[in-house]
Structures are given as C-alpha cells and as structure tokens.
Design a protein around this motif. Structure first.
Motif, short mmCIF file in Angstrom:
data_model
loop_
_atom_site.label_atom_id
_atom_site.label_comp_id
_atom_site.label_asym_id
_atom_site.label_seq_id
_atom_site.Cartn_x
_atom_site.Cartn_y
_atom_site.Cartn_z
N VAL A 176 0.86 -1.19 0.00
CA VAL A 176 0.00 0.00 0.00
C VAL A 176 0.89 1.24 0.00
CG1 VAL A 176 -1.77 1.31 1.23
CG2 VAL A 176 -1.85 -1.20 1.23
N TRP A 177 0.64 2.16 -0.93
CA TRP A 177 1.42 3.39 -1.02
C TRP A 177 1.03 4.38 0.08
CZ3 TRP A 177 -0.04 2.08 -6.38
CH2 TRP A 177 1.07 1.69 -7.15
N SER A 178 2.04 5.10 0.54
CA SER A 178 1.79 6.21 1.45
C SER A 178 1.22 7.39 0.67
CB SER A 178 3.10 6.64 2.13
OG SER A 178 2.96 7.90 2.74
N PRO A 179 0.38 8.25 1.30
CA PRO A 179 -0.09 9.46 0.62
C PRO A 179 1.00 10.52 0.48
CG PRO A 179 -0.91 9.38 2.87
CD PRO A 179 -0.27 8.05 2.61
N PHE A 180 2.16 10.28 1.12
CA PHE A 180 3.29 11.20 1.00
C PHE A 180 4.13 10.75 -0.19
CE2 PHE A 180 7.57 12.75 2.07
CZ PHE A 180 7.30 14.09 2.36
#
Length: 424
Positions: free
Chosen positions: A225-229
């Motif tokens: 899962v990718w970070s929103p940063f």
C-alpha cells in the motif's frame, strides 16, 4: 527522450528527401541479451571470451525487403573471427580493428515483417576477447520502413525489462461507488512462470496484490500500500503519513518499500506452481472519523481450499472504498526480458458492504512507456470469451493494439466466502 526521437526522425527524413537510403544504429545496451560469460552493459556487449557465449540482438521491422547489417565494434588486441546468425543465414567476419569501427556483415533478405534476432558467436581469437560491440547498424531503410527497438537516450533498464501490460476493469454501476470487496483469480500456464515475473491480481488506486517469481528457489505473495506522501525514500515519510501495519498472517514478512513511491509492504514466501489457480481477496474499510482506510488482503490456494491472511494496513488521510481496479503483468528482472510470460485472469467479482457480488465483464487493455513509445512490441492482451489474459516479453509477433476494450461473457456463479470466518 523526445529529443532522441526528433533527431532520429530528422536524420531519417533528410536522407530520404535527398534519395539516400537511411540507416539506424540499434544500441546493444537496450536490445541485447547474453548467454554465458559475456555481459550486456549500457555501453554494449563486453567480456565476450568463450565459444559458448551467445549474444542475441533483437529489433523489429514493419517491411519485407533486403536490409544491410553491420556492427560497430572493436577487437582490443589480436585478431578474431566471429559469426552472426540470422534465421538460417550465417555471416562470418574476420576482425582486427583495435578501435571502434563499423564492420559490414552483409545483406539480409527480410521475408516477412516482424522481429529479427541476430545471434553473435565467437569462432577464433588470438587474445582474451572476441570483440566489444556497441551497436547493430541497419542500413538501406526505405521511406515506409519503421524499426522498433529501445532507442539511445531512453532507459535501457526498463527497455530490457520489456513492456508491462494492464487490465483496467469496468466496475458494474450497482457497486461503483462502494466497492468493499474485490475478488480475482490467476492461473499461470506451465513454463510461463519466468523468474522476475509479477502476476498482479488485485490492483487499486492505493496499492497492489499479487504473486511473484523472485528466484529459482523463491516465490512470493506480495501486498503493498502506497503512502499518501509522495517520495521514493520511505525514511522521509512523516509519522502522520506512514502506512501502519495492523496485522499480518503467520510467516508473513512486514516492512516498507521505496524507489517507486513508498509505503507499507508485506509478503509471504509461498511455493505456488504454474498450472494451478490462486485466488486473491481484497477488502477496504474507510473510517471517516479517523480519516483512514484499512486495506486487508487474503490469499487462497484453490487446491488447498484455505484462505490465508497476508496483511492489514491502515492508510492515513484516506477515506475511500476500492477505486481504479486493475491487474497487470510485469517483468522486474532485465536479464529475463527476452523471455515470454503469460497469465490468465479468470474470475473477477466485486461486492459492496452488503456482500452482494457483481461480476466484472469488461476491461481496457493498456501498456507502459516501453509499449506506448514503441520501444517494444512484444505484448498482448485479450479474452477467449470467458477469461482475460495478459502476455509480454520474448519478442513474439502478434501484438494487441493498446487501449482496446475487452469483454467476456457475464459469469453467473459468484465466489462463496464466509466473510466473518476469514482470518484476521
């Protein structure tokens, strides 16, 4: 990269405008693979020492007529004799040039459009290496000719990996705004499980979930899962924007990833086998109060008949159900970019919070930059009427045009899953 294309086009057009035949230099750095001790670097083929070494160079032509072939090379010391084989034609050349020069191989009669393989082998040498080769030169091009290859100035790393291909699914309107569950199945045919392959089943806007071939002895089920940063360095992510691992299954590794964005990663070493079918289940739980969404992934070996928890991640600054559902097929090992891989994506369903399943029956076929910019044409995707498939690598002919809409017959038997009994 645009500059490279423009310059190449100007040279080609100018030559043709004045009635001259045109020629193109195909760099081995992005278009060759070596067997044996020889190695391919961005600069070309080096360490070519043994008679068992083979250097295969690939390009594609859209026309059928004679073309002149040459090599840009040098023999650092001594004299060498090499052979270049194309189909059943063998060109033998004696070499003694200590500086890089263009050495003619001869004329090749292209009988039909498609991929061409030029195989180099050493015959004899008086010093340590047969030659150092930087480019294959294709000459006598006509106005209608188009060559497909990985051009100088582009990324040879990604070019040699080959084209990645994708299925972007059309979600039924009944659950379009509330996809809580996404179910998919993958079958990889025998001998298509090439090292470096990622058969991604459940892709969504914030991450991906599928299975990989990492080595001859290691296979993984991977969920990330990718970070929103937005960063390629996971250590630079502020604490408030980090992906949190809430739980993971038995023997599942939990950690972080970078270099393609950053975020949370989990994987299970699992000896999945070509020819068998595997199921992937993904759940999204948005929490508006905490402004987070929890993503949970389960994996099932259909033969074993048991769901395994991979991991559950919490993503901050996110309140959403599953969006942008897709699957893809990629090769992450450049040394295996000359091999073909194939996967069947066989059973896609989505469900809302009530657990009512809806079949996915249509998708759009797309590709990455290597496909879109015409660096590689060895990609395909489609259906047999009942299932979707993706194929890439190995320089096969018969590509599928990008951005095609694909459709299959609607399925009538949904997956039977006791949600409350899933391991958590």
């Amino acid at each position: 990269m645009k500059i490279v294309f423009i310059v190449a086009a100007i040279v080609l057009l100018n030559n043709l405008a004045f009635g001259q035949s045109a020629k193109m230099a195909i760099p081995l750095g992005g278009n060759a693979w070596a067997k044996g001790n020889a190695v391919i670097t961005d600069g070309g083929a080096f360490n070519w020492k043994n008679r068992q070494d083979v250097i295969n160079i690939y390009f594609k032509t859209n026309s059928a007529h004679p073309l002149k072939l040459a090599l840009r090379l040098r023999v650092p010391a001594g004299k060498s004799t090499i052979a270049a084989t194309v189909a059943n034609i063998v060109f033998v050349k004696k070499l003694n040039n200590a500086v890089f020069d263009t050495v003619s191989l001869g004329t090749l009669n292209i009988r039909r459009p498609g991929y061409v393989k030029v195989a180099l082998k050493g015959i004899s040498k008086t010093d340590s290496v047969y030659a150092q080769v930087t480019d294959l030169i294709v000459d006598d091009l006509k106005p209608q000719d188009t060559l497909t290859y990985v051009v100088a100035g582009s990324s040879f790393h990604f070019g040699r990996r080959g084209p990645s291909v994708h299925l972007t699914y059309q979600v039924p309107n009944a659950v379009k705004n509330e996809v809580k569950w996404f179910y998919n199945e993958i079958t990889v045919p025998q001998k298509m499980d090439v090292i470096g392959s990622y058969f991604m089943a459940d892709g969504f806007k914030e991450g991906y979930f599928g299975m990989q071939v990492n080595s001859a002895a290691e296979r993984r089920v991977l969920f990330s899962v990718w970070s929103p940063f937005n960063t390629d360095d996971p250590n630079s992510i502020p604490d408030s924007l980090r992906i949190k691992l809430l739980k993971k299954g038995d023997k599942v590794h939990g950690g972080v990833f970078g270099d393609e964005g950053s975020g949370g990663q989990s994987y299970l070493h699992y000896p999945w086998q070509a020819g068998n079918t595997y199921a992937f289940l993904l759940e999204a739980n948005p929490n508006k109060i905490k402004n987070t969404t929890t993503y949970t992934a389960w994996f099932k070996d259909i033969k074993a008949g048991k769901w395994l928890l991979i991991a559950s991640f919490s993503r901050p600054k996110t309140t959403t159900y599953l969006k942008g559902l897709h699957s893809f097929l990629e090769n992450f090992e450049p040394e295996n970019g000359d091999k073909t891989r194939l996967a069947y994506y066989t059973n896609q369903w989505v469900a809302d919070s009530s657990g009512q399943w809806q079949p996915i029956c249509s998708a759009t076929f797309t590709g990455d930059e290597a496909a879109r910019k015409n660096y590689r044409n060895d990609y395909a995707g489609g259906t047999n009427g009942k299932i979707f498939y993706l194929k890439n690598g190995g320089f096969f002919n018969g590509l599928t045009q990008l951005n095609q809409k694909l459709a299959i017959k609607p399925r009538t038997i949904p997956p039977v899953i006791a949600f409350k009994d899933l391991p958590r």
